[in-house]
Design a protein around this motif. Structure first.
Motif, PDB file in Angstrom:
ATOM      1  N   ALA A 155      28.567  49.850  39.515  1.00 40.52           N
ATOM      2  CA  ALA A 155      28.197  48.558  40.097  1.00 40.52           C
ATOM      3  C   ALA A 155      28.625  47.383  39.226  1.00 40.52           C
ATOM      4  CB  ALA A 155      26.691  48.500  40.343  1.00 40.52           C
ATOM      5  N   PHE A 156      28.507  47.513  37.906  1.00 41.25           N
ATOM      6  CA  PHE A 156      28.860  46.416  37.007  1.00 41.25           C
ATOM      7  C   PHE A 156      30.322  46.006  37.171  1.00 41.25           C
ATOM      8  CE2 PHE A 156      29.999  44.917  32.606  1.00 41.25           C
ATOM      9  CZ  PHE A 156      29.268  43.730  32.648  1.00 41.25           C
ATOM     10  N   HIS A 157      31.161  46.962  37.574  1.00 42.97           N
ATOM     11  CA  HIS A 157      32.599  46.677  37.688  1.00 42.97           C
ATOM     12  C   HIS A 157      33.004  46.199  39.087  1.00 42.97           C
ATOM     13  CE1 HIS A 157      32.964  48.420  33.753  1.00 42.97           C
ATOM     14  NE2 HIS A 157      32.540  49.596  34.175  1.00 42.97           N
ATOM     15  N   GLN A 158      32.043  46.008  39.981  1.00 41.56           N
ATOM     16  CA  GLN A 158      32.373  45.552  41.322  1.00 41.56           C
ATOM     17  C   GLN A 158      32.781  44.083  41.347  1.00 41.56           C
ATOM     18  OE1 GLN A 158      32.534  47.135  44.610  1.00 41.56           O
ATOM     19  NE2 GLN A 158      32.966  48.707  43.083  1.00 41.56           N
ATOM     20  N   THR A 159      32.738  43.415  40.186  1.00 41.21           N
ATOM     21  CA  THR A 159      33.210  42.035  40.086  1.00 41.21           C
ATOM     22  C   THR A 159      34.691  41.958  39.702  1.00 41.21           C
ATOM     23  OG1 THR A 159      32.324  41.999  37.828  1.00 41.21           O
ATOM     24  CG2 THR A 159      30.961  41.037  39.562  1.00 41.21           C
ATOM     25  N   LEU A 160      35.348  43.117  39.508  1.00 40.22           N
ATOM     26  CA  LEU A 160      36.785  43.085  39.237  1.00 40.22           C
ATOM     27  C   LEU A 160      37.524  42.423  40.393  1.00 40.22           C
ATOM     28  CD1 LEU A 160      36.076  45.236  37.014  1.00 40.22           C
ATOM     29  CD2 LEU A 160      38.185  46.412  37.670  1.00 40.22           C
ATOM     30  N   PRO A 161      38.522  41.588  40.096  1.00 37.76           N
ATOM     31  CA  PRO A 161      39.324  41.014  41.175  1.00 37.76           C
ATOM     32  C   PRO A 161      40.246  42.078  41.773  1.00 37.76           C
ATOM     33  CG  PRO A 161      40.213  40.359  39.041  1.00 37.76           C
ATOM     34  CD  PRO A 161      38.930  41.089  38.763  1.00 37.76           C
ATOM     35  N   PRO A 162      40.683  41.879  43.025  1.00 40.71           N
ATOM     36  CA  PRO A 162      41.535  42.883  43.672  1.00 40.71           C
ATOM     37  C   PRO A 162      42.784  43.223  42.875  1.00 40.71           C
ATOM     38  CG  PRO A 162      40.722  41.345  45.301  1.00 40.71           C
ATOM     39  CD  PRO A 162      40.306  40.806  43.960  1.00 40.71           C
ATOM     40  N   TYR A 163      43.370  42.237  42.211  1.00 38.69           N
ATOM     41  CA  TYR A 163      44.598  42.534  41.464  1.00 38.69           C
ATOM     42  C   TYR A 163      44.332  43.422  40.254  1.00 38.69           C
ATOM     43  CZ  TYR A 163      43.023  38.500  38.652  1.00 38.69           C
ATOM     44  OH  TYR A 163      42.285  37.620  37.895  1.00 38.69           O
TER      45      TYR A 163
END
Length: 416
Positions: free
Chosen positions: A165-173
């Motif tokens: 969940a913490f990494h769900q803020t990664l941008p699509p690129y």
């Protein structure tokens, strides 16, 4: 020049209290694997660990319950052929006097369905089950423990805290692979990242130690253990990480290969006749430090063997440190600056030679280690292990995933 630290570091590890503090919330934290069930009772308001242990080798004759009781007493109880249900039955008598208000579950994979922790109801449990297809090694055990715990403690609210969940803020690129769009849309093929609870916890601790709000911090964090990953954290949010769809991608780990040319799988299949499943099993369980060294996957043993002149051990250690530095530099592309580089996890917290060698590979950043502070793991300097003239601050911060899970559980119970 790096900032002077004015806040003293707390005790490195949570301690066992002889008695729980009256009136303060206590949370049972469960961390299940396919062959083990770890548990802890945590007082999240102050970080106290009241009771903890593990049921290991589930489903075998050798299964046993190992517990730590108040006053640092230890006890081992045989639990032959125990499953998750029997394990909780065995643990239950020790829990009734703690006044537990909820149960927090570590769940390895939440896919794209879960961007944050959730109170578990039937809908959430069903959605967790849907994630099993992309995490077949971890999700079934997590789901089984949730099901058993909900039946065992029907009147206690239960919360799922996801590694991803913490990494769900990664941008699509950052999270998309350069593969056909259809693979992403139909099968969810993308980078998810793991160790999110650890990366999140140490970023919060860095904020506290540095006296800078998390919303103003830019960090590189390295969780180094038998599993290992790095993360770039910008203003409290993960913007890049090294693990991928599964924990196999990224750094060299204890038994996982980390990054590898995908064509290796087809080549080995054609050359050896091994199936895709067999090759993948080797990449996950017989590669990494174990595969490179031919000795084992314990970094302490490898450092000892390296000192004796063992070439395989020396190669494994050097490759581990170099790959770590390379991934840290790559993750830095997601930041404007580096306020601190954090080492955590079993190796990150306890191995001065690994930290030193990794920082040597990062000399392009102007890192300068302080041998004395590094040798004592930053214990006298609020975690700092670099010298005053280092252009990048490096720190050791002890992770505490159980405490973060307990805090998340209380937060959601209170808002439910």
């Amino acid at each position: 020049m790096q900032k002077e630290l004015s806040v003293q570091q707390p005790p490195h590890q949570p301690f066992l209290e002889t008695a729980a503090t009256e009136g303060t919330p206590k949370v049972l934290v469960l961390n299940s694997g396919s062959s083990s069930l770890k548990f802890a009772v945590v007082e999240p308001s102050c970080g106290r660990l009241l009771f903890s242990g593990i049921v290991d080798r589930l489903g075998t004759q050798e299964s046993e319950l190992q517990i730590k009781l108040p006053a640092a007493c230890k006890k081992t109880i045989p639990t032959p052929f125990a499953d998750h249900h029997k394990s909780l039955d065995t643990i239950f008598p020790y829990l009734k006097d703690f006044g537990i208000i909820g149960v927090g579950h570590r769940v390895v994979h939440g896919g794209e369905k879960f961007h944050e922790s959730v109170v578990i109801d039937d809908a959430a449990q069903s959605a967790i089950a849907d994630c099993a297809v992309i995490a077949p090694l971890h999700a079934p055990a997590n789901l089984t423990t949730i099901q058993v715990a909900r039946k065992k403690f029907p009147n206690l609210p239960q919360v799922a805290v996801f590694d991803t969940a913490f990494h769900q803020t990664l941008p699509p690129y950052a999270y998309r692979y350069a593969v056909p769009q259809q693979w992403y849309e139909q099968y969810g093929i993308r980078k998810y990242g793991f160790h999110g609870t650890s990366h999140c916890y140490v970023s919060q601790e860095a904020s506290r130690l540095l006296g800078i709000g998390i919303e103003d911090l830019q960090l590189l964090t390295a969780h180094l253990g038998n599993g290992a990953s790095v993360c770039a954290i910008r203003n409290g949010k993960s913007v890049d990480t090294s693990m991928g769809l599964t924990p196999l991608e990224g750094l060299i780990m204890g038994t996982r290969s980390g990054d590898i040319d995908a064509n290796v799988l087809l080549f080995l299949h054609q050359q050896t006749g091994l199936s895709l499943a067999e090759i993948t099993d080797v990449l996950n369980k017989k590669s990494g430090l174990l595969g490179l060294s031919g000795v084992g996957n314990d970094m302490r043993v490898l450092l000892e063997e390296k000192a004796k002149g063992h070439c395989g051990a020396a190669l494994a250690v050097e490759a581990f440190c170099y790959r770590l530095a390379r991934h840290l530099l790559a993750a830095a592309a997601g930041l404007d600056r580096i306020d601190a580089l954090i080492f955590t996890g079993g190796i990150g917290e306890n191995s001065p030679p690994i930290r030193e060698r990794a920082l040597e590979h990062l000399r392009i950043l102007g890192t300068a280690i302080d041998p004395k502070l590094n040798g004592e793991h930053g214990e006298s300097s609020a975690g700092r292990i670099t010298s005053s003239d280092s252009k990048v601050l490096a720190m050791v911060i002890h992770t505490n995933e159980e405490l973060l899970i307990a805090r998340e559980t209380v937060r959601l119970i209170r808002s439910f």
